[in-house]
Scaffold this active site. Sequence first.
Site, short mmCIF file in Angstrom:
data_model
loop_
_atom_site.label_atom_id
_atom_site.label_comp_id
_atom_site.label_asym_id
_atom_site.label_seq_id
_atom_site.Cartn_x
_atom_site.Cartn_y
_atom_site.Cartn_z
N VAL A 90 0.82 -1.21 0.00
CA VAL A 90 0.00 0.00 0.00
C VAL A 90 0.86 1.26 0.00
O VAL A 90 0.64 2.18 -0.79
CB VAL A 90 -0.95 0.00 1.22
CG1 VAL A 90 -1.68 1.33 1.33
CG2 VAL A 90 -1.96 -1.14 1.10
N VAL B 56 9.91 -2.00 2.62
CA VAL B 56 9.72 -3.38 3.03
C VAL B 56 9.78 -3.43 4.55
O VAL B 56 10.25 -2.49 5.19
CB VAL B 56 10.79 -4.30 2.41
CG1 VAL B 56 10.70 -4.28 0.89
CG2 VAL B 56 12.20 -3.89 2.86
N ALA C 29 10.83 -3.75 8.35
CA ALA C 29 12.12 -3.50 8.98
C ALA C 29 12.79 -4.81 9.39
O ALA C 29 12.13 -5.83 9.57
CB ALA C 29 11.93 -2.59 10.20
N SER D 111 5.69 9.42 7.69
CA SER D 111 4.50 9.39 8.53
C SER D 111 3.30 9.93 7.76
O SER D 111 3.41 10.88 7.00
CB SER D 111 4.70 10.23 9.80
OG SER D 111 3.56 10.17 10.62
N GLY E 287 0.61 7.37 6.94
CA GLY E 287 -0.16 6.21 6.51
C GLY E 287 -0.36 6.19 5.01
O GLY E 287 0.27 6.92 4.25
N LYS F 76 12.12 9.87 13.40
CA LYS F 76 10.84 9.16 13.23
C LYS F 76 10.54 8.28 14.44
O LYS F 76 9.39 8.15 14.86
CB LYS F 76 10.89 8.30 11.96
CG LYS F 76 9.63 7.46 11.72
CD LYS F 76 8.37 8.32 11.67
CE LYS F 76 7.20 7.63 11.00
NZ LYS F 76 6.84 6.32 11.55
N HIS G 122 9.24 10.60 17.02
CA HIS G 122 7.89 10.96 16.55
C HIS G 122 6.90 9.90 17.02
O HIS G 122 5.83 10.22 17.56
CB HIS G 122 7.91 11.06 15.02
CG HIS G 122 6.56 11.06 14.35
ND1 HIS G 122 5.77 9.92 14.27
CD2 HIS G 122 5.88 12.04 13.71
CE1 HIS G 122 4.65 10.22 13.63
NE2 HIS G 122 4.69 11.50 13.29
N ASN G 123 7.24 8.63 16.82
CA ASN G 123 6.33 7.55 17.20
C ASN G 123 6.18 7.44 18.71
O ASN G 123 5.11 7.10 19.21
CB ASN G 123 6.81 6.23 16.61
CG ASN G 123 6.55 6.13 15.12
OD1 ASN G 123 6.36 7.14 14.45
ND2 ASN G 123 6.54 4.92 14.60
N GLU H 240 3.77 9.97 19.63
CA GLU H 240 2.47 9.46 19.18
C GLU H 240 1.87 8.50 20.21
O GLU H 240 0.68 8.59 20.56
CB GLU H 240 2.68 8.75 17.85
CG GLU H 240 1.45 8.11 17.23
CD GLU H 240 1.83 7.35 15.96
OE1 GLU H 240 1.45 6.18 15.84
OE2 GLU H 240 2.51 7.94 15.09
N ARG I 80 24.11 5.86 48.13
CA ARG I 80 25.05 5.16 47.25
C ARG I 80 26.44 5.12 47.87
O ARG I 80 27.16 4.13 47.76
CB ARG I 80 25.11 5.84 45.88
CG ARG I 80 23.83 5.73 45.07
CD ARG I 80 23.95 6.42 43.71
NE ARG I 80 24.79 5.64 42.80
CZ ARG I 80 25.97 6.03 42.36
NH1 ARG I 80 26.48 7.19 42.76
NH2 ARG I 80 26.66 5.27 41.52
N HIS J 108 30.39 4.94 46.60
CA HIS J 108 30.36 5.52 45.26
C HIS J 108 30.73 7.00 45.25
O HIS J 108 30.79 7.61 44.17
CB HIS J 108 28.96 5.33 44.64
CG HIS J 108 28.63 3.89 44.37
ND1 HIS J 108 29.34 3.12 43.50
CD2 HIS J 108 27.65 3.10 44.88
CE1 HIS J 108 28.81 1.90 43.46
NE2 HIS J 108 27.79 1.86 44.29
#
Length: 467
Positions: A13, A75, A77, A129, A131, A183, A186-187, A190, A446, A452
């Site tokens: 698509v 294709v 990932a 992005s 769709g 990206k 971005h996701n 989202e 710590r 530490h």
Amino acid sequence: MGNFDFGIVGLGVMGRNLLLNMADHNFSVAGLDLDAEKAASLENEADEKHEIKGTTDAKEFIQLIKKPRAIMLLVPAGKPVDSVINSLLPHLEEGDIVVDGGNSYFEDTNRRVADLNAKGINYFGMGISGGEKGARFGPSMMPGGNENAYERLRPIFEAVAAKVDGEPCVTYLGRSSAGNYVKMVHNGIEYAIMQLIAETYDVLKRGFNFSDNELQEVFESWNNSELQSYLVEITAAILKKEDDLTGKRLVSLISDTAKSKGTGKWTSQNAMEIQAPVPSIDLAVTMRDISKYKEERVKAASLYSWDGDTNNSRQQNVVALFKDAFYFAMINIYAQGMAQLSIASKEFDYGLNLEEVAKIWRGGCIIRAAVLEDFRNAYKNNKELPNLLLDKDLSKRLNLKQRAMREVVKTGIDKGIPMSVYSATLSYFDAYRSATLPTNLIQAQRDYFGAHKYERIDREGIFHTEW
């Protein structure tokens, strides 16, 4: 042969729609797919005026494209990307450009950039992005790679990208895997905004007995306000949709076990590695994970009850309260994601321009929203801004709305309704605005159990105490 402007491997698509989009803008394009039916249907779907060629033969496909060749992979990932690259390599030449348009993990892109650069081939990782509709009529595209090689791609990408105020929602972002990293974040944003919307829906529905009609009207009205965004817009549309079989609202018949493809998880994982706090994204990922344990949740529901605030009558200003809280949370979510990009740009030497990132997210992409113009202006005024919360204009608005945020979070707690992203977002805000945090005690702990060491506020040096 050798006259086509661009080629795409993978005629699903996204690939098919993007090629048709390019053809609409008078570019000659070729498509490669192992499925002969997909290759043939590409040509059948095109108008007569479009110069489109579909093929199943990799050698023929490569020979169709003018040099230096520009080829995009669409294709899945992972291993499929490497497999396609290996199938194309025998036919590629020095100077050719391969663009991965899928959601590849940025470290995989780094590896492929190094491998192909050694062979004289330019490799780009590019997030897309929007769709299938975005691919066909204008997506937001986030390319990263060799800046000089980008000039071969730029006229095509700028033509097919979404436009806002005449500006294309694509730009060269930076070196190596910059595009895939942007990206990925971005996701992650989202994920968090989707969970924020879901929590708003939940507490209004269960906590205040809003009907589906009322909820739909709330989100539709919000989309005509400062909250205007694609995710709010589609939420209003989803809440309106009736099921063809039952006549009920379709959303009420959908399982509450959510799925994901991993990009939100990648955002959280890498944020922890580079010490970029993004708790709203972390909790959005966690809530999807919790949703998978449906059987256990049902059992737990029978074991634990809460007799707190069961009054579901509405205050007169409940919608206005939630609107202000939603705005507050949304700004903080974007702030976390953009801060992660700022830190990552330095960590990985991407050279990101966050004003440009905000610009290309204004249209085409899933997280497009009216507030992105405000973010763009914030970075325009201060290119070194480490966090949007430090912008004076945004701070004025957040100060006006933080009381609503606190009231909404308290409402969820009182009613026993999970508001993980709301709560995490408020905690992030309160931590970020705290000039002093209790981590001095953690430093002492710590040192106590692990020697530490610690720093002092009254003198220079590193210290250890025999507690």
